[in-house]
Enzyme design. Structure first.
Site, PDB file in Angstrom:
ATOM      1  N   TRP A   1       0.866  -1.168   0.000  1.00 30.70           N
ATOM      2  CA  TRP A   1       0.000   0.000   0.000  1.00 30.70           C
ATOM      3  C   TRP A   1       0.903   1.219   0.000  1.00 30.70           C
ATOM      4  CZ3 TRP A   1      -1.028   3.917   3.683  1.00 30.70           C
ATOM      5  CH2 TRP A   1      -0.297   3.811   4.870  1.00 30.70           C
TER       6      TRP A   1
ATOM      7  N   ASP B   1       6.697  -4.679   2.312  1.00 31.60           N
ATOM      8  CA  ASP B   1       7.150  -5.603   3.350  1.00 31.60           C
ATOM      9  C   ASP B   1       8.252  -6.508   2.789  1.00 31.60           C
ATOM     10  OD1 ASP B   1       5.373  -4.646   5.210  1.00 31.60           O
ATOM     11  OD2 ASP B   1       3.886  -6.220   4.907  1.00 31.60           O
TER      12      ASP B   1
ATOM     13  N   ASP C   1      -2.665  -2.666   8.351  1.00 37.79           N
ATOM     14  CA  ASP C   1      -2.891  -3.845   9.195  1.00 37.79           C
ATOM     15  C   ASP C   1      -2.795  -5.147   8.413  1.00 37.79           C
ATOM     16  OD1 ASP C   1      -3.276  -2.609  11.615  1.00 37.79           O
ATOM     17  OD2 ASP C   1      -5.430  -2.369  11.352  1.00 37.79           O
TER      18      ASP C   1
END
Lengths: 384, 173, 153
Positions: free
Chosen positions: B100, B119, B148
């Site tokens: 994102w 990530d 999240d």
């Protein structure tokens, strides 16, 4: 043992013989079985084990017991930020988890619905589902029981969005239903589920008797996703989902019927409280009791970006009227709320110390901090 | 992913963070920008159609700190504490292509930059330098704005290890 | 594939922009075809980053089987019946936090920078008015509709 050895050395043979003849050894191989249904008020505490999330746990806890030994009644594992849901009707617990076949270095991922016997906490069976389930911070509505608990729905994110349906009766995967642009599974009506969509609307998917999709309905956008987003984490009271919003409003959505109905939005705060920055927040900011009381975790000095900060107060409202009844000042900063099904009801506040604090839900006083040592506890589930 | 600063620490630091940032922006940052002290590299801007080169962006702060400006919506372990950096993955891990993307305001030049929070994946959780900041974060039904989610998607393994914060552009106001 | 008329010019401008060379000329020259199609190139590019790139990846590269590939492909949708509507109505477009004019600009930017060779000759860029009408009608069967469109290509 050591005492008997001494007797032997001292040549005192008679008492030893007698002791041996009378000695009743402790039986080997005993495993505890739990009373079912569990005494009212028992909890399942999810320890994500965020720092080593392949080894999460679900602790079965009796919060009324005084010591660690009494409180901790058993453990289920939950690999890679699992989800948990329990069915009193079916008499089973379900852990929805992901295994990587090379452990800490990855490998093939298998997603599994592990079916637990509540009395023995042993796995009765499992259903392998597509390795697509959302992995991320836990949400009570990442999974849902539908159709009188006949079906289990699991929200998938790959980033394509879909829902896997499992038939719990036959313990078989039924199929996958696309919900493009929408997320989560909020049980709706008899055998439908609602999903919050990125345009601020709602998608309602209806299941047929066999668990396959039989049509959808849509609600026009009602959620101001940019300026006053609804948390995806509602409190449930009597089939109505109460969604707090980032800036301190509340949106009730009635999920009792086949088609969800959006109620009137109201403010959790007065103009003065809003100006002081009082906002809801946390990893689970609101819970509701069947008595109609709505508990909201609140923090002051709120601003853009504080919506996961949690809070040091719990504001209690009458959900139907929106009238505030009580302010509970927490003993320590809270990050998530849960409610037990016991009598008296307990408000469970997870803090990131990490602690799990038990409050008397009616009076608001701090009863105890659980003795269990969870590394990163978050959501707590009421179980029977 | 994640949320677990020590909470008492978080609440006090959160307050400090917000108030100090406000005063800093209102004070030194604004003064610098207002006074035109920092040249924002007209050459770089011209050569890339209005976008400055990342290497020329004026910087301040500790990249291993949650308070570092480009971590304004990071959630997880900082890769700089795991053998990588804020822009590169630790050895033996794989950077997620899917992620994102948000914006953070650079306190030095007062401009908002586009940040990609990729990530790093394929090893067990790093477990160091847990941060959770949420400026511009929105609920999971807006996945393009949500931290999240385990963004180890499109990688060989979905195991989450740590998070980077890579500047990919200058936001258009 | 032959490039005739406007689509060739669009293609050339897009390539220039992507490589960054002389982009300042493209951005500064109101006569360039790209600027005819995309009113605010800088904003469209940043809107792409903030609303699409997380999943569709830089340059629309996508991941086959995981995320739809747009690079050298998305223009094909304008060659089949219903494809033009699909590109607006797919949730990632329709639900983006962008007003109609900005979404039209973003879609045009995606088409001319990522897939100029697939665009049909004489294609007409999206307008805010068109986008407004289309995005008000959400798609119910995204996966199926997309598969049906791809089959026509």
């Amino acid at each position: 043992m050591r005492v008997m050895f001494l007797y032997f050395l001292m040549g005192i043979a008679l008492p030893m013989r007698a002791a041996l003849a009378d000695f009743e050894p402790e039986p080997l191989g005993q495993v505890v079985t739990l009373p079912t249904p569990y005494p009212a008020g028992w909890l399942v505490v999810h320890d994500l084990a965020f720092n080593h999330m392949r080894e999460g746990r679900f602790y079965l806890v009796d919060p009324d017991a005084g010591s660690l030994g009494g409180q901790m009644r058993g453990i289920m594992s939950g690999d890679f930020i699992a989800s948990f849901v329990t069915s009193a009707r079916r008499g089973e617990h379900y852990v929805i988890e992901s295994f990587h076949d090379r452990g800490g270095r990855g490998g093939k991922r298998t997603d599994v619905v592990s079916i637990y016997d509540p009395a023995t906490l042993s796995v009765l069976g499992e259903v392998i589902i597509p390795a697509k389930r959302l992995t991320g911070m836990p949400n009570r509505f990442a999974v849902a029981l539908l159709g009188d608990d006949r079906f289990l729905a699991v929200y998938n994110f790959t980033p394509a969005q879909s829902v896997s349906i499992v038939d719990l009766q036959s313990r078989k995967f039924v199929g996958e239903i696309d919900i493009p642009g929408c997320a989560f599974v909020y049980p709706t009506g008899a055998r439908s589920f609602s999903s919050l969509c990125s345009d601020g609307g709602l998608l309602i998917t209806h299941l047929g008797a066999a668990g396959t999709a039989e049509g959808t309905d849509r609600l026009e956008p009602f959620n101001d996703v940019i300026d006053d987003a609804m948390f995806e984490k509602p409190a449930m009271i009597g089939g109505v989902a109460y969604f707090p919003t980032f800036t301190g409003n509340l949106v009730p959505v009635n999920l009792r019927g086949r088609i969800a109905e959006v109620g009137a939005k109201w403010s959790l705060t007065t103009a003065r409280e809003r100006a002081a920055g009082w906002r809801p927040g946390g990893a689970w900011p609101a819970v509701g009791g069947e008595d109609g009381r709505l508990y909201v975790l609140m923090h002051g000095h709120g601003a853009e970006g504080t919506h996961k900060d949690g809070g040091d107060q719990v504001w209690v409202f009458d959900a139907a009227s929106g009238k505030r009844q009580q302010i509970i000042k927490l003993a320590s900063w809270g990050i998530a709320l849960s409610l037990s099904a016991g009598k008296p009801a307990r408000l469970v506040v997870t803090g990131a110390e990490p602690t799990v604090d038990i409050y008397d839900a009616a009076g608001g006083h701090h009863v105890k901090t659980l003795a269990i040592s969870a590394s990163t506890p978050l959501l707590v589930h009421a179980v029977r | 992913m994640g949320w677990l600063d020590k909470v008492s620490e978080r609440s006090t630091r959160g307050l400090a963070r917000r108030s100090s940032r406000r005063s800093w922006l209102a004070g030194m940052g604004a003064a610098l920008v207002g006074g035109g002290v920092i040249p924002v590299l007209p050459v770089a801007r011209a050569s890339s159609g209005g976008q400055p080169q990342a290497s020329d962006i004026p910087d301040s702060g500790d990249p291993l700190s949650c308070d570092y400006w480009r971590h304004c919506a990071i959630d997880g372990f900082l890769c700089g504490c795991c053998g990588g950096t804020e822009t590169s993955c630790p050895p033996g891990t794989e950077m997620s292509p899917i992620t994102w993307i948000g914006t953070c305001r650079n306190p030095v030049d007062g401009k908002s930059y586009v940040i990609s929070y990729n990530d790093c994946c394929g090893k067990t959780a790093c477990g160091h330098c847990m941060c959770n900041r949420n400026e511009g974060d929105r609920p999971m039904y807006r996945p393009d704005k949500n931290n999240d989610i385990n963004w180890c998607l499109g990688t060989k393994s979905t195991l989450y290890h740590c998070s980077t914060a890579i500047i990919i552009g200058l936001a258009v106001e | 594939m032959t490039f005739v008329g406007p689509s060739w010019r669009v293609c050339r401008a897009a390539t220039v922009l992507l490589t960054g060379v002389l982009a300042v000329v493209a951005a500064g020259d109101p006569e360039t075809p790209l600027m005819d199609t995309v009113r605010n190139v800088d904003k469209a590019r940043v809107d792409y980053m903030l609303n699409c790139q997380g999943c569709h990846l830089p340059e629309g590269r996508g991941i086959p089987g995981v995320v739809p590939v747009m690079k050298d492909y998305v223009g094909n949708f304008l060659r089949v019946r219903g494809g033009r509507e699909f590109l607006v109505q797919v949730p990632g477009s329709a639900n983006a936090a962008l007003d109609d004019a900005a979404l039209a600009d973003l879609l045009n930017w995606v088409l001319v920078t990522m897939s100029p060779e697939q665009l049909p000759a004489g294609w007409v860029p999206y307008t805010g008015t068109e986008v407004s009408k289309l995005r008000a009608v959400p798609l119910r069967e995204v996966t199926r509709r997309r598969a049906a469109l791809v089959e026509q290509m």
